[in-house]
Design a protein around this motif. Structure first.
Motif, PDB file in Angstrom:
ATOM      1  N   ILE A 125       0.581  -0.899  -0.266  1.00 15.16           N
ATOM      2  CA  ILE A 125       0.231   0.275   0.187  1.00 15.16           C
ATOM      3  C   ILE A 125       0.593   1.214  -0.200  1.00 15.16           C
ATOM      4  O   ILE A 125       0.609   2.363  -1.031  1.00 15.16           O
ATOM      5  N   ALA A 126       2.202   1.201   0.977  1.00 18.10           N
ATOM      6  CA  ALA A 126       3.145   2.847   0.715  1.00 18.10           C
ATOM      7  C   ALA A 126       3.988   2.648  -0.886  1.00 18.10           C
ATOM      8  O   ALA A 126       4.035   3.785  -1.017  1.00 18.10           O
ATOM      9  N   GLY A 127       4.044   1.473  -0.636  1.00 16.94           N
ATOM     10  CA  GLY A 127       4.886   1.801  -2.075  1.00 16.94           C
ATOM     11  C   GLY A 127       3.308   2.105  -3.616  1.00 16.94           C
ATOM     12  O   GLY A 127       3.774   3.338  -4.302  1.00 16.94           O
ATOM     13  N   ALA A 128       2.432   2.040  -3.873  1.00 14.74           N
ATOM     14  CA  ALA A 128       0.816   1.427  -4.612  1.00 14.74           C
ATOM     15  C   ALA A 128       0.325   3.611  -4.396  1.00 14.74           C
ATOM     16  O   ALA A 128       0.891   4.438  -5.662  1.00 14.74           O
ATOM     17  N   ILE A 129       0.729   4.237  -2.803  1.00 14.88           N
ATOM     18  CA  ILE A 129       0.245   5.194  -2.961  1.00 14.88           C
ATOM     19  C   ILE A 129       1.647   6.081  -3.054  1.00 14.88           C
ATOM     20  O   ILE A 129       1.409   7.595  -3.839  1.00 14.88           O
ATOM     21  N   GLY A 130       2.725   5.636  -2.803  1.00 15.89           N
ATOM     22  CA  GLY A 130       4.409   6.779  -2.767  1.00 15.89           C
ATOM     23  C   GLY A 130       4.362   6.606  -5.243  1.00 15.89           C
ATOM     24  O   GLY A 130       4.474   7.907  -4.917  1.00 15.89           O
ATOM     25  N   THR A 131       3.995   6.208  -5.469  1.00 18.87           N
ATOM     26  CA  THR A 131       3.893   5.631  -6.551  1.00 18.87           C
ATOM     27  C   THR A 131       3.216   6.679  -7.742  1.00 18.87           C
ATOM     28  O   THR A 131       3.490   7.159  -8.268  1.00 18.87           O
ATOM     29  N   MET A 132       1.950   6.369  -7.470  1.00 16.69           N
ATOM     30  CA  MET A 132       1.134   7.258  -7.454  1.00 16.69           C
ATOM     31  C   MET A 132       1.613   8.736  -7.287  1.00 16.69           C
ATOM     32  O   MET A 132       1.313   9.722  -7.774  1.00 16.69           O
ATOM     33  N   ILE A 133       2.049   9.722  -5.400  1.00 16.82           N
ATOM     34  CA  ILE A 133       2.213  10.762  -5.553  1.00 16.82           C
ATOM     35  C   ILE A 133       3.304  10.679  -6.913  1.00 16.82           C
ATOM     36  O   ILE A 133       3.765  11.988  -6.668  1.00 16.82           O
ATOM     37  N   VAL A 134       4.437  10.383  -6.820  1.00 19.42           N
ATOM     38  CA  VAL A 134       5.459  10.690  -7.679  1.00 19.42           C
ATOM     39  C   VAL A 134       4.811  10.801  -9.047  1.00 19.42           C
ATOM     40  O   VAL A 134       5.669  11.840  -9.485  1.00 19.42           O
ATOM     41  N   ASP A 135       4.245  10.065  -9.292  1.00 19.55           N
ATOM     42  CA  ASP A 135       3.352  10.045 -10.601  1.00 19.55           C
ATOM     43  C   ASP A 135       3.286  11.665 -11.486  1.00 19.55           C
ATOM     44  O   ASP A 135       3.167  12.494 -11.558  1.00 19.55           O
ATOM     45  N   VAL A 136       2.012  11.907  -9.918  1.00 19.56           N
ATOM     46  CA  VAL A 136       1.839  13.095 -10.258  1.00 19.56           C
ATOM     47  C   VAL A 136       2.597  14.308 -10.305  1.00 19.56           C
ATOM     48  O   VAL A 136       2.112  15.475 -10.750  1.00 19.56           O
ATOM     49  N   LEU A 137       3.741  14.152  -9.041  1.00 13.69           N
ATOM     50  CA  LEU A 137       4.093  15.286  -9.237  1.00 13.69           C
ATOM     51  C   LEU A 137       5.735  15.790  -9.970  1.00 13.69           C
ATOM     52  O   LEU A 137       5.661  16.611 -10.481  1.00 13.69           O
ATOM     53  N   VAL A 138       5.276  14.474 -10.263  1.00 16.35           N
ATOM     54  CA  VAL A 138       6.796  14.691 -11.715  1.00 16.35           C
ATOM     55  C   VAL A 138       5.723  15.325 -12.887  1.00 16.35           C
ATOM     56  O   VAL A 138       6.621  15.859 -13.886  1.00 16.35           O
ATOM     57  N   VAL A 139       4.704  14.437 -12.984  1.00 19.79           N
ATOM     58  CA  VAL A 139       3.454  15.106 -14.576  1.00 19.79           C
ATOM     59  C   VAL A 139       3.412  17.022 -14.836  1.00 19.79           C
ATOM     60  O   VAL A 139       3.680  17.529 -14.952  1.00 19.79           O
ATOM     61  N   PHE A 140       2.901  17.281 -12.766  1.00 18.55           N
ATOM     62  CA  PHE A 140       3.246  18.900 -12.254  1.00 18.55           C
ATOM     63  C   PHE A 140       4.195  19.275 -12.773  1.00 18.55           C
ATOM     64  O   PHE A 140       4.127  20.292 -13.319  1.00 18.55           O
ATOM     65  N   ARG A 141       5.334  18.636 -12.322  1.00 21.02           N
ATOM     66  CA  ARG A 141       6.414  19.688 -12.605  1.00 21.02           C
ATOM     67  C   ARG A 141       7.212  19.897 -13.936  1.00 21.02           C
ATOM     68  O   ARG A 141       8.247  20.579 -14.220  1.00 21.02           O
ATOM     69  N   SER A 142       6.304  18.622 -14.847  1.00 22.64           N
ATOM     70  CA  SER A 142       7.116  18.843 -16.498  1.00 22.64           C
ATOM     71  C   SER A 142       6.374  19.261 -17.052  1.00 22.64           C
ATOM     72  O   SER A 142       5.685  19.686 -17.169  1.00 22.64           O
ATOM     73  N   HIS A 143       7.226  20.084 -18.418  1.00 24.76           N
ATOM     74  CA  HIS A 143       6.805  21.265 -19.523  1.00 24.76           C
ATOM     75  C   HIS A 143       6.468  20.140 -20.115  1.00 24.76           C
ATOM     76  O   HIS A 143       7.989  20.433 -21.666  1.00 24.76           O
ATOM     77  N   LEU A 144       5.241  19.164 -20.624  1.00 29.06           N
ATOM     78  CA  LEU A 144       5.324  18.453 -21.504  1.00 29.06           C
ATOM     79  C   LEU A 144       3.808  19.830 -22.153  1.00 29.06           C
ATOM     80  O   LEU A 144       3.137  20.289 -21.945  1.00 29.06           O
ATOM     81  N   GLY A 145       3.854  19.721 -23.481  1.00 29.36           N
ATOM     82  CA  GLY A 145       3.218  20.131 -24.598  1.00 29.36           C
ATOM     83  C   GLY A 145       2.072  19.641 -24.675  1.00 29.36           C
ATOM     84  O   GLY A 145       1.486  18.363 -24.892  1.00 29.36           O
ATOM     85  N   TYR A 146       1.060  20.747 -25.031  1.00 33.38           N
ATOM     86  CA  TYR A 146      -0.523  20.192 -25.028  1.00 33.38           C
ATOM     87  C   TYR A 146      -0.153  19.840 -26.864  1.00 33.38           C
ATOM     88  O   TYR A 146      -1.671  18.608 -26.516  1.00 33.38           O
ATOM     89  N   VAL A 147       0.220  19.838 -27.701  1.00 33.49           N
ATOM     90  CA  VAL A 147       0.089  19.237 -29.222  1.00 33.49           C
ATOM     91  C   VAL A 147       1.252  18.239 -29.261  1.00 33.49           C
ATOM     92  O   VAL A 147       1.986  19.268 -28.847  1.00 33.49           O
ATOM     93  N   SER A 148       1.038  17.775 -30.431  1.00 33.46           N
ATOM     94  CA  SER A 148       2.683  17.123 -30.718  1.00 33.46           C
ATOM     95  C   SER A 148       2.797  17.335 -32.006  1.00 33.46           C
ATOM     96  O   SER A 148       1.273  16.825 -32.376  1.00 33.46           O
ATOM     97  N   ASP A 149       3.476  16.968 -32.819  1.00 35.75           N
ATOM     98  CA  ASP A 149       3.293  17.257 -34.118  1.00 35.75           C
ATOM     99  C   ASP A 149       2.898  18.465 -34.961  1.00 35.75           C
ATOM    100  O   ASP A 149       2.005  17.971 -35.827  1.00 35.75           O
ATOM    101  N   ALA A 150       2.634  19.270 -34.571  1.00 36.78           N
ATOM    102  CA  ALA A 150       1.921  20.196 -34.846  1.00 36.78           C
ATOM    103  C   ALA A 150       2.488  21.045 -36.095  1.00 36.78           C
ATOM    104  O   ALA A 150       3.969  21.421 -36.070  1.00 36.78           O
ATOM    105  N   VAL A 151       1.957  21.538 -37.102  1.00 31.14           N
ATOM    106  CA  VAL A 151       2.831  21.915 -38.045  1.00 31.14           C
ATOM    107  C   VAL A 151       1.885  24.148 -38.003  1.00 31.14           C
ATOM    108  O   VAL A 151       1.039  24.005 -38.307  1.00 31.14           O
TER     109      VAL A 151
END
Length: 161
Positions: A125-151
């Motif tokens: 349970i600690a691992g499941a909750i911890g990995t979800m928190i890691v996922d959320v924090l990394v994605v929120f702090r990332s600079h991932l574009g909303y659109v890919s392959d745009a011309v």
């Protein structure tokens, strides 16, 4: 407008966006750090409360949590090269694989004498909750574009230029 010719693009394999791969690589890296922390804390507490069986159970629980989080990230990294139908097929197949493997592992460990079930449960349970928190924090702090392959159109393509 000079849009890319859709017939010239491969239909099954695509280039993987490097920023998405970077986000998932960061998830794997921080999941590794989380696993070390859970193994140390969980293993110490498991050994304190349930002796060697608690220590072993904490390590097994940590390994399960890291394995399943890693399967998700690796399947997404691998599936990003394919079209959308194959992408979802690969990711859902990995999800089903995780469920089957989890059930099989728990069935094998159910009657094992070296497993302390409470410590195993708490570390999973600690691992499941911890990995979800890691996922959320990394994605929120990332600079991932909303659109890919745009011309975007060139300035010369504008009718008033």
């Amino acid at each position: 407008m000079n849009a890319p010719d859709p017939t010239s693009l491969p239909t099954t394999l695509r280039a993987v966006p490097s920023n998405a791969r970077g986000v998932l690589t960061a998830v794997l890296r921080y999941t590794g750090f989380l696993a070390i922390a859970i193994a140390i804390v969980g293993g110490g507490l498991g050994y304190l409360f349930a002796s060697t069986e608690g220590l072993i159970s904490a390590f097994i629980g940590t390994a399960l949590a890291v394995l399943f989080a890693s399967i998700t990230a690796v399947s997404i990294i691998g599936a990003m090269r394919f079209d959308i139908a194959a992408f979802f097929g690969i990711v859902m197949g990995a999800w089903l694989l995780k469920i089957v493997v989890f059930i099989v592992i728990l069935a094998l460990l159910r009657d094992a004498s070296f497993v302390q079930t409470t410590v195993l449960f708490i570390t999973v349970i600690a691992g499941a909750i911890g990995t979800m928190i890691v996922d959320v924090l990394v994605v929120f702090r990332s600079h991932l574009g909303y659109v890919s392959d745009a011309v975007l159109p060139k300035k010369s393509d504008h009718p008033w230029s």
